[in-house]
Design a protein around this motif. Structure first.
Motif, mmCIF file in Angstrom:
data_model
loop_
_atom_site.group_PDB
_atom_site.id
_atom_site.type_symbol
_atom_site.label_atom_id
_atom_site.label_comp_id
_atom_site.label_asym_id
_atom_site.label_seq_id
_atom_site.Cartn_x
_atom_site.Cartn_y
_atom_site.Cartn_z
ATOM 1 N N CYS A 88 -26.168 16.932 -0.755
ATOM 2 C CA CYS A 88 -26.982 16.688 0.435
ATOM 3 C C CYS A 88 -26.359 15.675 1.384
ATOM 4 O O CYS A 88 -26.678 15.664 2.572
ATOM 5 C CB CYS A 88 -28.381 16.248 0.026
ATOM 6 N N SER A 89 -25.472 14.832 0.871
ATOM 7 C CA SER A 89 -24.850 13.831 1.747
ATOM 8 C C SER A 89 -23.604 14.337 2.468
ATOM 9 O O SER A 89 -22.977 13.580 3.222
ATOM 10 C CB SER A 89 -24.535 12.547 0.964
ATOM 11 N N TRP A 113 -32.360 11.730 0.391
ATOM 12 C CA TRP A 113 -32.391 12.711 1.471
ATOM 13 C C TRP A 113 -33.761 12.648 2.145
ATOM 14 O O TRP A 113 -34.727 12.136 1.574
ATOM 15 C CB TRP A 113 -32.123 14.123 0.927
ATOM 16 N N HIS A 117 -33.187 15.432 7.437
ATOM 17 C CA HIS A 117 -31.946 16.075 7.002
ATOM 18 C C HIS A 117 -32.198 17.552 6.676
ATOM 19 O O HIS A 117 -31.434 18.428 7.071
ATOM 20 C CB HIS A 117 -31.398 15.412 5.724
ATOM 21 N N GLN A 120 -32.207 19.746 9.521
ATOM 22 C CA GLN A 120 -30.842 19.961 10.037
ATOM 23 C C GLN A 120 -30.113 21.048 9.253
ATOM 24 O O GLN A 120 -29.353 21.836 9.816
ATOM 25 C CB GLN A 120 -30.037 18.655 9.976
ATOM 26 N N GLY B 111 -22.470 10.607 4.570
ATOM 27 C CA GLY B 111 -23.866 10.701 4.978
ATOM 28 C C GLY B 111 -24.498 9.343 5.231
ATOM 29 O O GLY B 111 -23.806 8.368 5.553
#
Lengths: 213, 213
Positions: A88-89, A113, A117, A120, B111
């Motif tokens: 997720c990063s 998260w 996010h 996006q 991130g």
């Protein structure tokens, strides 16, 4: 509500033991995952072997890709994977680059998260996410709590197909009853069972009992 | 201020081309990195080959580990790695588990990490971090900006040994002059040069010019 998929995670540190386990349960489960540990140990040979053994199954390469999305996706696609995971990063350009090279990307949800996010990712054309029960909670003896279920539900409402994983066994599936979970992922819940084939069959039976065929 | 290390990132998709490049520059650089792409393609064999070729060099396995830290660290340590990377969104227990199994962990900053997270890593006994110039910025033609340099400086002041990477070449090193950078990481900045050995030597020469021996 359609039956969720059952996904086996091959999180082995060597190829022979992974292939032994996938041979036992590959025909029963819906999705075969070449786990991160296995990829880091064996490389794309693991994907190639599983693809050769199961030419028609959906195969996920759990790359947890954080960078160089296009290259990683191209590599695992060539080895035979249908889908791959991104952490997720990773940045949106990394996710998009991966998404351009392979059928589908799944976002692995670790750490802090946010739903911003998540929006996006949807806007970038990515609609699969994998929700992990926190390892802290598992180690503390907890199971899937209200907080987890609410987050999963929210992601589903946003438009994600959500896979869930972490400490799942046949008895915990009913916690999710009534929720349109896309996929349940189990590793040692199946492979460490006395009879892995029977364990996979029991998972599928319970999924049908709770969600229908 | 001591000379920063120079680290070569082997981000190849196959073992032969990685070994060709490391043979050219392995004696010149300070740290050898088996990159994520290479690990995912070749597995721990890549670490074993580099260790066999360079028994006395520091070797990093860029696993970008997000989970199962203990297993991943044990595996790469057994293959010959001294250090490995964890993604910043891994949980603290994952980082700690990895840190228990290998000499050192480096946190890969991708991130929306925060200084609060960074303090948690320090509190967990982890004191190396890798700052990436954002791919977005690089694609947009930017180079290392004030914002990047301030973040790197802040991490150093917090107590991290900071590696920097992303679009570095000999000409960009002077942007960091006066900052106690721990390591500069270059992949294609060296391997894609007409003469990789010369490129590595020029990096080292510039590091000595700017930071001293």
């Amino acid at each position: 509500m359609s039956k969720p998929n059952l996904q086996i995670a091959l999180d082995h540190s060597d190829l022979p033991s992974a292939l032994k386990d996938v041979k036992n349960v590959g025909d029963i489960v819906d999705i075969l995952e070449v786990g991160t540990i296995l990829l880091l140990q064996v490389g794309d040979e693991a994907v190639k072997c599983v693809r050769a053994m199961y030419p028609n199954k959906k195969i996920v390469a759990d790359t947890k890709c954080a960078d160089a999305g296009g290259t990683v996706a191209e590599n695992v696609r060539k080895a035979g994977a249908d889908w791959m995971t991104c952490i997720c990063s990773a940045t949106i350009p990394t996710m998009k680059a991966a998404n351009n090279e392979i059928d589908e990307i799944q976002i692995e949800l670790y750490g802090d998260w946010t739903y911003e996010h998540a929006q996006q990712w949807l806007d970038a054309g990515i609609s699969q996410a994998i929700y992990h029960q926190s390892r802290d909670a598992l180690l503390a003896g907890e199971t899937w709590g209200e907080k987890d279920l609410k987050r999963v539900q929210k992601l589903i409402e946003m438009g994600f197909r959500v896979s869930v994983t972490g400490g799942l066994d046949v008895d915990t599936l009913k916690l999710f009853k009534g929720m349109p979970i896309y996929t349940f992922i189990s590793g040692r819940g199946i492979t460490a069972a006395k009879n892995p084939r029977l364990a996979a069959e029991q998972f599928q039976k319970e999924l049908i009992r709770l969600w229908g065929e």
